[in-house]
Write a protein that holds these residues in place. Sequence first.
Motif, PDB file in Angstrom:
ATOM      1  N   THR A 228       0.778  -1.204   0.003  1.00 19.85           N
ATOM      2  CA  THR A 228      -0.248   0.063  -0.087  1.00 19.85           C
ATOM      3  C   THR A 228       0.716   1.203   0.062  1.00 19.85           C
ATOM      4  N   ASP A 229       1.443   1.498   0.985  1.00 19.91           N
ATOM      5  CA  ASP A 229       2.057   2.952   1.175  1.00 19.91           C
ATOM      6  C   ASP A 229       3.618   2.766   1.054  1.00 19.91           C
ATOM      7  N   ASN A 230       3.982   1.444   1.069  1.00 19.50           N
ATOM      8  CA  ASN A 230       5.473   1.496   1.017  1.00 19.50           C
ATOM      9  C   ASN A 230       5.782   0.016   0.168  1.00 19.50           C
ATOM     10  N   PRO A 231       5.788   0.187  -1.294  1.00 20.83           N
ATOM     11  CA  PRO A 231       5.772  -0.950  -2.083  1.00 20.83           C
ATOM     12  C   PRO A 231       7.476  -1.194  -2.114  1.00 20.83           C
ATOM     13  N   TYR A 232       7.871  -2.519  -2.223  1.00 24.83           N
ATOM     14  CA  TYR A 232       8.965  -3.015  -2.543  1.00 24.83           C
ATOM     15  C   TYR A 232       9.814  -2.236  -3.545  1.00 24.83           C
ATOM     16  N   ASP A 233      10.962  -1.743  -3.417  1.00 27.39           N
ATOM     17  CA  ASP A 233      11.761  -1.021  -4.275  1.00 27.39           C
ATOM     18  C   ASP A 233      12.775  -1.754  -4.933  1.00 27.39           C
ATOM     19  N   GLY A 234      12.802  -2.940  -4.831  1.00 23.58           N
ATOM     20  CA  GLY A 234      14.004  -3.934  -5.542  1.00 23.58           C
ATOM     21  C   GLY A 234      15.456  -3.702  -5.138  1.00 23.58           C
ATOM     22  N   SER A 235      15.633  -3.314  -3.629  1.00 21.87           N
ATOM     23  CA  SER A 235      16.675  -2.979  -3.094  1.00 21.87           C
ATOM     24  C   SER A 235      17.575  -3.935  -2.891  1.00 21.87           C
ATOM     25  N   PHE A 236      17.005  -5.274  -2.630  1.00 21.68           N
ATOM     26  CA  PHE A 236      17.786  -6.417  -2.376  1.00 21.68           C
ATOM     27  C   PHE A 236      17.747  -7.363  -3.473  1.00 21.68           C
ATOM     28  N   ASP A 237      17.484  -7.085  -4.635  1.00 15.33           N
ATOM     29  CA  ASP A 237      17.489  -7.773  -5.674  1.00 15.33           C
ATOM     30  C   ASP A 237      19.150  -8.272  -6.366  1.00 15.33           C
ATOM     31  N   SER A 238      19.790  -7.359  -6.013  1.00 16.29           N
ATOM     32  CA  SER A 238      20.980  -7.490  -6.869  1.00 16.29           C
ATOM     33  C   SER A 238      22.102  -8.392  -5.844  1.00 16.29           C
ATOM     34  N   LEU A 239      21.685  -8.580  -4.397  1.00 20.37           N
ATOM     35  CA  LEU A 239      22.603  -9.303  -3.664  1.00 20.37           C
ATOM     36  C   LEU A 239      22.707 -10.621  -4.270  1.00 20.37           C
ATOM     37  N   SER A 240      24.214 -10.895  -4.258  1.00 22.31           N
ATOM     38  CA  SER A 240      24.455 -12.244  -4.579  1.00 22.31           C
ATOM     39  C   SER A 240      24.358 -13.194  -3.386  1.00 22.31           C
ATOM     40  N   PRO A 241      24.041 -14.538  -3.687  1.00 23.02           N
ATOM     41  CA  PRO A 241      23.873 -15.690  -2.633  1.00 23.02           C
ATOM     42  C   PRO A 241      24.978 -15.705  -1.706  1.00 23.02           C
ATOM     43  N   GLY A 242      24.643 -15.662  -0.439  1.00 19.92           N
ATOM     44  CA  GLY A 242      25.743 -15.750   0.614  1.00 19.92           C
ATOM     45  C   GLY A 242      25.333 -15.173   1.831  1.00 19.92           C
ATOM     46  N   ASN A 243      26.180 -15.154   2.843  1.00 20.83           N
ATOM     47  CA  ASN A 243      25.909 -14.574   4.292  1.00 20.83           C
ATOM     48  C   ASN A 243      26.230 -13.282   4.244  1.00 20.83           C
ATOM     49  N   TYR A 244      25.461 -12.319   5.091  1.00 17.82           N
ATOM     50  CA  TYR A 244      25.611 -10.911   5.451  1.00 17.82           C
ATOM     51  C   TYR A 244      25.330 -10.832   6.905  1.00 17.82           C
ATOM     52  N   ILE A 245      25.857  -9.521   7.278  1.00 19.93           N
ATOM     53  CA  ILE A 245      25.558  -9.118   8.570  1.00 19.93           C
ATOM     54  C   ILE A 245      24.826  -7.867   8.372  1.00 19.93           C
ATOM     55  N   CYS A 246      23.639  -8.102   9.128  1.00 20.73           N
ATOM     56  CA  CYS A 246      22.530  -6.808   9.271  1.00 20.73           C
ATOM     57  C   CYS A 246      22.738  -6.083  10.445  1.00 20.73           C
ATOM     58  N   ILE A 247      22.909  -4.916  10.581  1.00 22.60           N
ATOM     59  CA  ILE A 247      23.089  -3.839  11.647  1.00 22.60           C
ATOM     60  C   ILE A 247      21.987  -3.031  11.809  1.00 22.60           C
ATOM     61  N   LEU A 248      21.350  -3.201  13.003  1.00 22.74           N
ATOM     62  CA  LEU A 248      20.060  -2.313  13.419  1.00 22.74           C
ATOM     63  C   LEU A 248      20.280  -1.638  14.468  1.00 22.74           C
ATOM     64  N   LYS A 249      20.292  -0.254  14.058  1.00 21.31           N
ATOM     65  CA  LYS A 249      20.573   0.884  15.117  1.00 21.31           C
ATOM     66  C   LYS A 249      19.123   1.438  15.594  1.00 21.31           C
ATOM     67  N   TYR A 250      18.754   1.383  16.775  1.00 24.33           N
ATOM     68  CA  TYR A 250      17.318   1.992  17.216  1.00 24.33           C
ATOM     69  C   TYR A 250      17.356   2.400  18.728  1.00 24.33           C
ATOM     70  N   ALA A 251      16.776   3.444  18.946  1.00 27.96           N
ATOM     71  CA  ALA A 251      16.366   4.006  20.273  1.00 27.96           C
ATOM     72  C   ALA A 251      17.948   3.661  21.126  1.00 27.96           C
ATOM     73  N   GLY A 252      19.046   4.053  20.512  1.00 25.25           N
ATOM     74  CA  GLY A 252      20.172   4.084  21.323  1.00 25.25           C
ATOM     75  C   GLY A 252      20.944   2.674  21.538  1.00 25.25           C
ATOM     76  N   THR A 253      20.203   1.631  20.747  1.00 25.98           N
ATOM     77  CA  THR A 253      20.772   0.159  20.919  1.00 25.98           C
ATOM     78  C   THR A 253      21.025  -0.421  19.492  1.00 25.98           C
ATOM     79  N   THR A 254      21.972  -1.266  19.656  1.00 20.47           N
ATOM     80  CA  THR A 254      22.502  -1.779  18.270  1.00 20.47           C
ATOM     81  C   THR A 254      22.417  -3.248  18.368  1.00 20.47           C
ATOM     82  N   ALA A 255      21.831  -3.762  17.166  1.00 26.84           N
ATOM     83  CA  ALA A 255      21.465  -5.210  16.955  1.00 26.84           C
ATOM     84  C   ALA A 255      22.258  -5.594  15.981  1.00 26.84           C
TER      85      ALA A 255
END
Length: 362
Positions: A327-354
């Motif tokens: 509806t208000d945030n359709p997928y923009d293809g951001s991840f289509d170009s990623l090659s198969p494999g392992n990645y690290i996702c870093i999430l920063k929120y409210a002074g916390t890092t996961a």
Amino acid sequence: MNKLLITILMLPSVVLAQLNVSSNTIFKTGNDLVMATNGDIVNNGTVTFGSNAVLNLDGDLTLDLASGLTVPILNIINGGNRSLQSGSLTVTEQLNLTSGVLTVSAVSSMTLNANIQINEFDGTSWIGGPLTHLGNGEKFFPLGANGTYAPIQLDNVTGTGDISTTMSVRAGGVSLGTLPTNVSAASNSWAWDFTSTNFSGSGVNIPVLPQDEGLFADENVIGVVLEYDQQGGAVRNLGGFGSSLTTFNSIISNDALIGDSRVLLLGSELALTPIIHNILTPNDDGSNDYLIIDAIAAYADDNEVIILDRWGVEVYRKRNFKNFNDTDNPYDGSFDSLSPGNYICILKYAGTTAKQMITVLN
């Protein structure tokens, strides 16, 4: 005592409007046996199927199997309603649900052997009533009730000895009383009954049927599987994360189902701690096509997402990330170009890092 032996071995398939095997009779076939519309299968004798033989249930039928019936391959075809009124029906190799419903009464039983292959088609064909799976491992139950297909899957049944697991689905939830901490609501539309012998544990995968979609309308809740003890009345939150089960969205439990007699149903949990989904399959099949972070909406104006490849090279960064939707945030293809494999996702929120390792698959 004399026995009559009826052997059908000449034709590639035999079409019968009615099959009645009387007491002390042996009916033997190595071919396809087609039961046509408006017939009956009555077995009080012995019916023997050869290897890879097929029983086709076509149209409206009743089955009275006082002496039981075991068939390698069972096909539910051409619409209609079949009723297993008494006795037992066992399928050893393959169950094909093309079109139509087979209802299993409370005084009868239907059993699928371990390692059986189950083929679904368009979600218009299912088993109504209790269905038993033998053995351990992944167990899929193509159940339905009240005109709705409602399959359920046990992801990894474990136990010792001869494991027998029975599932059935009923319209209407259960009266739960007090819900577990942080569970804001529970389904009153559908519930699945579970019983087993020699059972140690399993994950559970429950579909989100249309009647329960309202449980997850709030972006700040996630779906969880609830386990209800009918005798003690206690409710256990098994946790959950989104996935897919056949053509339905579904919720998979994080914790294992325990106990040998439970009722399972869906609940919604207020999620204040973001959970990063760890699988990406950007192949446009509608499942795991893009990154999903549960409960990120609670920090919509105070988050940043960074993805690094295995060499530490940044491949994605987004401030104030929000989950994609139609509806208000359709997928923009951001991840289509990623090659198969392992990645690290870093999430920063409210002074916390996961941090969470995510895997990209083809």
